[in-house]
Design a protein around this motif. Sequence first.
Motif, mmCIF file in Angstrom:
data_model
loop_
_atom_site.group_PDB
_atom_site.id
_atom_site.type_symbol
_atom_site.label_atom_id
_atom_site.label_comp_id
_atom_site.label_asym_id
_atom_site.label_seq_id
_atom_site.Cartn_x
_atom_site.Cartn_y
_atom_site.Cartn_z
ATOM 1 N N LEU A 1 0.827 -1.207 0.000
ATOM 2 C CA LEU A 1 0.000 0.000 0.000
ATOM 3 C C LEU A 1 0.864 1.260 0.000
ATOM 4 O O LEU A 1 0.574 2.233 -0.695
ATOM 5 C CB LEU A 1 -0.900 -0.018 1.239
ATOM 6 N N ILE B 1 -1.016 6.635 -6.558
ATOM 7 C CA ILE B 1 -2.277 5.982 -6.943
ATOM 8 C C ILE B 1 -3.262 6.025 -5.788
ATOM 9 O O ILE B 1 -4.469 6.145 -5.984
ATOM 10 C CB ILE B 1 -2.015 4.519 -7.365
ATOM 11 N N VAL B 2 -2.705 5.905 -4.574
ATOM 12 C CA VAL B 2 -3.557 5.870 -3.383
ATOM 13 C C VAL B 2 -3.330 7.133 -2.552
ATOM 14 O O VAL B 2 -2.193 7.602 -2.414
ATOM 15 C CB VAL B 2 -3.268 4.610 -2.540
ATOM 16 N N GLU C 1 -2.671 1.184 8.265
ATOM 17 C CA GLU C 1 -3.279 0.194 9.157
ATOM 18 C C GLU C 1 -4.801 0.176 9.025
ATOM 19 O O GLU C 1 -5.426 -0.884 9.027
ATOM 20 C CB GLU C 1 -2.943 0.497 10.617
ATOM 21 N N VAL D 1 -6.493 1.160 6.450
ATOM 22 C CA VAL D 1 -6.855 0.634 5.137
ATOM 23 C C VAL D 1 -6.802 -0.884 5.151
ATOM 24 O O VAL D 1 -7.724 -1.561 4.673
ATOM 25 C CB VAL D 1 -5.918 1.185 4.048
#
Lengths: 205, 205
Positions: free
Chosen positions: B140, B148-149, B156, B158
């Motif tokens: 992530l 992208i995120v 945590e 997520v």
Amino acid sequence: MPKTTFFNLPPAKREAIEKEAIREFAQNPFEHASLSRIVGRCGIAKGSMYQYFEDKLDLYLYIVELAYAEKRRYVRRAFEIEGDIFEVLRAYYRQSLLFSQEHPDLHKVTRNFWESRAQHLHDTIGEVRGERASDFESFLRKAMTSGIVNSGLNPEAVFFAYHAVGKQLIDQFGETVDDKFLCQVLDVLKYGLMVRKGDARCEDD
Amino acid sequence: MPKTTFFNLPPAKREAIEKEAIREFAQNPFEHASLSRIVGRCGIAKGSMYQYFEDKLDLYLYIVELAYAEKRRYVRRAFEIEGDIFEVLRAYYRQSLLFSQEHPDLHKVTRNFWESRAQHLHDTIGEVRGERASDFESFLRKAMTSGIVNSGLNPEAVFFAYHAVGKQLIDQFGETVDDKFLCQVLDVLKYGLMVRKGDARCEDD
DNA sequence: TGCCGATGTGACTGGGTAGTCACATTAGGG
DNA sequence: CCCTAATGTGACTACCCAGTCACATCGGCA
């Protein structure tokens, strides 16, 4: 439903039975909970229990209902607040957290009930879930028409995600979940993971 | 670990034992599963089982490992695909769904294992979850630095949300979840509920 | 064939459970 | 004070379980 004998009991005795039953069903799922242990700890005879309740399941459902009645007193408050759907949902899970902190055993009873895979309970659980789903979905549709929630989403899918996350949050209350973490998790559902147009983004780290 | 005797068994017999054990542990959580039923259905003596395995837990962990070994063969493929984190995650849960369709009993074994609250299993589950969490979180973070995120999220939190939703999806595989619904639920996590700047929105319905 | 170690066996032990029932005790009305 | 109906009791039944062990059987080698 308990027999009338149970409600004729002196309150102290009735509450002692409730207390020990709650403890037992908090520590064990229905199948593994032991009536013998409960009566042993209450200091009453096995046979007496059958004066009060039809059988183990009858006692269990009574205790589960006790737990949910108390929980309802907490979460109800979430629907009284002013605010958009996100604030209501946050309040809802905060109230759940508060319930689990103030009534840890009742919380464990509801958790065990929910996990239960036994057939006779499965149907009841299905009903409860169905009611919640339709309440949630009508609430969500309102938020969609008023333009707060993205109307391209499938309300069933949204309920599914919230329900899953909420269940897990509640499972972990008292272990790894506190108020701050709760809000962060709910924000994931609110904003999603993908970067948004216009989001501030760090350019160099 | 099974004793060497078990691996010396003629394959047909060994597989019969595995098959019946899988069935039993698919239908019942560890505590409630019955060795007597397994041996009864295999047509072998109770004592023989103790020539092959140390005890019930030994057999159980062997079966759980069998199930996860097979599951790994499925989900591994998700990490071989080209694409951003969302495509990998979708592939991961699709492979999980495929596994549950092609090996329903093995799937139920993993589900029961995961739900297990027994102390001796709890530690193992904790380890598994911890490994997955750190893998997921490093994955992530990469997606965050590459833009992208949304990097404002707590990794945590997520992971928590994905794990919760994934667990529930997997629980319901074969009941209410199909491939389309799976994608819709994952989209909730991807985009979030809140309307996005620039989202097309229906003005009048 | 005879021997011996590996493997197979199922009655048995000790423990747990839910639910029952003949009897004991209690409480309240006459 | 006594009688009856309601309530309390715990030994008991019938069932389930994991794990054991003295004995039976098998298979390969000499």
